[in-house]
Structure formats: structure tokens, C-alpha cells
Design a protein around this motif. Structure first.
Motif, PDB file in Angstrom:
ATOM      1  N   VAL A  26       0.901  -1.192  -0.139  1.00  0.00           N
ATOM      2  CA  VAL A  26       0.182  -0.004  -0.046  1.00  0.00           C
ATOM      3  C   VAL A  26       0.802   1.439   0.080  1.00  0.00           C
ATOM      4  O   VAL A  26       0.445   2.372   0.177  1.00  0.00           O
ATOM      5  CB  VAL A  26      -0.994   0.139   1.290  1.00  0.00           C
ATOM      6  N   GLY A  27       2.122   1.041  -0.331  1.00  0.00           N
ATOM      7  CA  GLY A  27       2.935   2.168  -0.569  1.00  0.00           C
ATOM      8  C   GLY A  27       3.635   2.670   0.739  1.00  0.00           C
ATOM      9  O   GLY A  27       4.231   3.815   0.749  1.00  0.00           O
ATOM     10  N   VAL A  28       4.051   1.971   1.865  1.00  0.00           N
ATOM     11  CA  VAL A  28       4.456   2.433   3.136  1.00  0.00           C
ATOM     12  C   VAL A  28       5.741   1.577   3.365  1.00  0.00           C
ATOM     13  O   VAL A  28       5.548   0.544   3.651  1.00  0.00           O
ATOM     14  CB  VAL A  28       3.570   2.561   3.960  1.00  0.00           C
ATOM     15  N   ARG A  29       6.688   2.210   3.405  1.00  0.00           N
ATOM     16  CA  ARG A  29       8.053   1.670   3.820  1.00  0.00           C
ATOM     17  C   ARG A  29       7.907   1.493   5.196  1.00  0.00           C
ATOM     18  O   ARG A  29       7.675   2.573   6.121  1.00  0.00           O
ATOM     19  CB  ARG A  29       9.286   2.321   3.461  1.00  0.00           C
ATOM     20  N   ALA A  30       8.329   0.215   5.984  1.00  0.00           N
ATOM     21  CA  ALA A  30       8.230   0.060   7.225  1.00  0.00           C
ATOM     22  C   ALA A  30       9.846  -0.349   7.483  1.00  0.00           C
ATOM     23  O   ALA A  30      10.298  -1.410   6.882  1.00  0.00           O
ATOM     24  CB  ALA A  30       7.273  -0.983   7.610  1.00  0.00           C
ATOM     25  N   ALA A 112      12.692  -4.619   0.725  1.00  0.00           N
ATOM     26  CA  ALA A 112      14.238  -3.955   0.371  1.00  0.00           C
ATOM     27  C   ALA A 112      14.945  -4.494   1.122  1.00  0.00           C
ATOM     28  O   ALA A 112      14.812  -4.842   2.435  1.00  0.00           O
ATOM     29  CB  ALA A 112      14.014  -2.415   0.348  1.00  0.00           C
ATOM     30  N   THR A 113      16.222  -4.664   0.997  1.00  0.00           N
ATOM     31  CA  THR A 113      17.500  -5.158   1.709  1.00  0.00           C
ATOM     32  C   THR A 113      17.571  -4.461   2.951  1.00  0.00           C
ATOM     33  O   THR A 113      17.949  -5.021   4.036  1.00  0.00           O
ATOM     34  CB  THR A 113      18.784  -5.261   1.184  1.00  0.00           C
ATOM     35  N   ASP A 114      17.558  -3.061   3.120  1.00  0.00           N
ATOM     36  CA  ASP A 114      17.627  -2.336   4.453  1.00  0.00           C
ATOM     37  C   ASP A 114      16.392  -2.327   5.173  1.00  0.00           C
ATOM     38  O   ASP A 114      16.216  -1.367   6.021  1.00  0.00           O
ATOM     39  CB  ASP A 114      18.241  -1.002   3.874  1.00  0.00           C
ATOM     40  N   SER A 115      15.197  -3.001   4.665  1.00  0.00           N
ATOM     41  CA  SER A 115      14.032  -2.892   5.654  1.00  0.00           C
ATOM     42  C   SER A 115      13.978  -3.586   6.831  1.00  0.00           C
ATOM     43  O   SER A 115      13.068  -3.340   7.862  1.00  0.00           O
ATOM     44  CB  SER A 115      12.964  -3.457   4.736  1.00  0.00           C
TER      45      SER A 115
END
Length: 412
Positions: A26-30, A112-115
Motif C-alpha cells: 500500500v506504498g508505506v515503507r516500514a 528491500a534489503t535495508d528494511s
């Protein structure tokens, strides 16, 4: 060091990773904080029923897992004292038992790898009021890092720090414990894709189910037993406990145990009234998975409930973002989280209750419980309880445009 994030998720278990995937959709980076050095596989394997696969479809990862695991459509319960064998039919779609780590890796691959920030041990956090109905959370890590976030989601398991901060009811010991592990047969085990349980006059309940042609997931649920210790000791105690009572085929499975996979744990749960009446959120802070609703494994729905949580939470957060032009608005986000809690509260309490009752009926030590177990439970009540758990659709995630996805990370 001080960092700022839109969403912080504490715990990279099933609930934490699934929630991060849902939010990404839904477009949110956590940012996911995990205290271990890598993905944890404690528990070795788990069973996912149809409701869990509905959630995995919504998360977009079911296609990676379905080809790897053959479904089981029935199981058999053998009373070794009488020789009676009862057949247990599973839902039409069947159930799949899979490696826990494979599920975690499938979810982590979507991020993403840094998530995921490993070796991040939470020592404290606080809610920061910003005036009006706006608030933020500040997470303090053991290495001195402070991370401020607009939303904090505790997915940190049965001993959740976030749940404790919210004031949720303490866990209750069910009086039972479980040994779990993998058995490896390099040349193939030869068992059909069926779940096998064994019962006798004691309160032990062993069983196993194939994962593939060479590996089986096996377990022993005991009442009032403490088998904590080294893997070799756990294996020896299981064999000693079962040698005189249970079939040689189960003992052979235990002898083929991969010792690195063995674990013992008491079976804990949060009382359903603690979920129904407890404070499951405060402002922009909430919990999901075992942090909200730890339950006994007797219906095999702990993992599925965590996946449901992720989709429902992602749906409400996503709708909030869409309604606010792609922005995270603190006040509206708190309402979205409150709606998530309202949707999950009764479902979670029902699953905890059904799992507990299922366990009590299968392993109760009263004569009348054993009578009902042998005469009616598996034939009538188990299927009814299972349907309550598995006939559930957690819904889909809202579609979000790329423009909204871009803006959602720029707010305040």
C-alpha cells in the motif's frame, strides 16, 4: 544516533514480516527491528489452513510456496490402548505444513534489503504527544540508537514489550508443553501425505506429518512436563516417554530427528477476555500476531491468524493513506489502527478459545473428557471447531497509485 521512520515494526517473525509486506503493497515503507542476527526458525514448521492462504494471496507470496508443499486432506488419530483409528477430514482445499524459515524467507524477499535491521534489541520506548490527536513513538535500542516513528507495531512475540506497555493481560500457562522438530530420512520416509496423531491413557499426544519425501515435522505435546535442555537430552526423554506406549514408526521418526531443529516450549495463551476487553492500541501504537493473541497450537492457526492480522492492518492503513492523498496523517492513522483492532478483537479471542478447548478435549485427564474424545470429539466437534477457524476471508489490500506511494514517505 537518532533516526526517523514512518513505520517501525518490532519483530521479524511471521506477523512482522507479513505486516511489512502488506504495508509495502500500500506504498508505506516500514523498518523491521529484529533482535536476532538473522531470520528465526524456532518452531521448525507450521501448518497453514485455507484462511492463511487467503492472506498469503493478498500479500502476493502464495505462488512461491504452494508448489513446494503437497496438501494434506485427512489425518488419522490412533488410540494405541484400544487400537481404534479415527479419520479426521480437513477442509476441501486441504492444509499444508511447511518449513517456518521458508515462509519467513518468502516474505523477506518481498522487502528491500535495508528494511530489516537485525541485532536490534529494544530496551524501551515511549509515546511522544505532539499536540491535538497527533503522537509519535520513540524506540530506544540497546546500542544507544533512538528511532522515532509515526506508527509503531509490536510483532515481538508472546513476551512482547509493546503488549506489556499497552497493559495487555499477562499470559497464562496452559499446563502443557510441546517438543517440536524435523526428522530427516535421506533415502525417503515412505509415509503418505497425511497427518498422524497417537493417543493413549496418558496425557501425551505425539504426531507427525510429512513436509516432503525426505522430511517430516514431528511433535510431542505433554501435560505438566519440563523437557528443557540440550537437544540430545530432549530426544532421549521423548524416546523414554514413548517407548512402551507408542508405535515403532513414531519412535523411528524421533530417532531420525535433526537435533539442530529440536525445541521445547511451554504452551502459553492470552485469556480471551484479555483480548476482548484489553487495550490493543494506544494512538498510533498497536500489536499483531503472537504479541496480540498467543494461543495453543491445537488448531494450527497461530501462523494463519498472524497473516490475517497483517492484511487487515495493511488494509486499514492503506485506506487511510488513500483517503489522505498519499500522506500519513497521525490523527486519521490512529482511527485506522482503532478500526483494525475492532475488526480483529473478536476473531482473535475466538481462535484462542477454540484452540484451548480443542487442546483440553484432546488431552484432558478426566474420565469423561477421555470418553468424549474417543467417542465424539474427532467425529463431530473437531471439524466444527476447525471450520470456525479456517472459514474466514481477511480481505484484500487496497490498490494504491505510484503517486500516492511516493507521497506517503514524504509527509508529515
Amino acid at each position: 544516533m537518532e533516526l526517523m521512520e514512518d513505520v517501525v515494526i518490532v519483530g521479524a517473525g511471521i506477523a512482522g514480516l507479513a505486516t511489512a509486506v502488506a504495508l509495502k503493497r500500500v506504498g508505506v515503507r516500514a523498518l523491521v527491528l529484529e533482535k536476532s542476527e538473522g531470520l528465526r526458525s524456532t518452531g521448525t514448521a507450521l501448518t497453514l489452513t485455507p484462511n492463511a492462504w487467503v492472506a498469503l494471496d493478498a500479500l502476493g507470496v502464495s505462488h512461491k510456496l504452494i508448489p513446494l508443499y503437497t496438501p494434506s486432506f485427512k489425518g488419522y488419530v490412533t488410540n494405541v490402548s484400544t487400537g481404534e483409528v479415527q479419520e479426521v477430514l480437513y477442509p476441501r482445499q486441504g492444509i499444508r505444513t511447511l518449513h517456518r524459515k521458508v515462509l519467513l524467507e518468502a516474505l523477506a524477499e518481498e522487502l528491500a534489503t535495508d528494511s530489516i535491521r537485525f541485532s536490534s534489541r529494544l530496551v524501551a520506548f515511549q509515546s511522544l504527544e505532539q499536540g491535538g490527536d497527533a503522537s509519535m513513538a520513540a524506540v530506544h535500542l540497546e546500542d544507544g540508537t533512538t528511532i522515532k516513528s509515526k506508527v509503531l507495531i509490536g510483532c515481538d512475540g508472546v513476551h512482547s514489550v509493546v503488549a506489556r506497555w499497552l497493559g495487555l493481560a499477562e499470559l497464562v500457562h496452559s499446563g502443557r508443553s510441546a517438543v517440536r522438530g524435523l526428522a530427516v530420512f535421506p533415502q525417503g520416509h515412505g509415509f503418505k501425505q497425511e497427518v498422524r496423531f497417537f493417543l493413549d491413557e496418558s496425557t501425551n499426544r505425539p504426531g507427525f506429518v510429512p513436509l516432503n519425501d525426505r522430511e517430516l515435522y514431528w511433535f510431542l505435546v505433554s501435560q505438566g512436563e519440563n523437557m528443557e535442555g540440550e537437544a540430545e537430552q530432549i530426544q532421549r526423554e521423548v524416546l523414554e516417554k514413548c517407548t512402551e506406549k507408542f508405535p515403532s514408526e513414531y519412535l523411528d521418526v524421533v530417532r531420525h530427528a535433526d537435533l539442530s531443529s529440536l525445541s521445547w516450549a511451554p504452551l502459553m495463551f492470552r485469556p480471551p477476555w484479555g483480548i476482548i476487553f484489553g487495550k490493543l492500541s494506544k494512538g498510533n501504537v498497536t500489536v499483531a500476531g503472537d504479541a496480540m493473541h498467543p494461543m495453543t497450537p491445537d488448531l494450527g492457526n497461530g501462523g494463519g491468524a498472524s497473516l490475517e492480522d497483517a492484511v487487515v492492518l495493511g488494509r486499514h492503513i492503506g485506506n487511510s493513506i488513500i483517503n489522505n492523498g498519499g500522506l500519513i496523517v497521525p490523527g486519521d492513522m490512529a482511527r485506522a489502527i482503532d478500526d483494525y483492532v475492532k475488526e480483529r478483537r473478536w476473531r482473535a479471542a475466538m481462535l484462542v478459545t477454540a484452540s484451548y478447548l480443542s487442546g483440553r478435549m484432546q488431552q484432558g485427564d478426566k474420565w469423561w473428557i477421555k470418553f468424549l474424545r474417543d467417542r465424539a470429539f474427532y467425529k463431530y466437534f473437531f471439524s466444527w471447531l476447525a471450520r470456525l477457524a479456517v472459514v474466514y476471508d481477511c480481505g484484500k489490500l487496497p490498490a494504491i497509485s505510484y503517486g500516492e506511494a511516493d507521497r506517503s514517505s514524504k509527509k508529515d
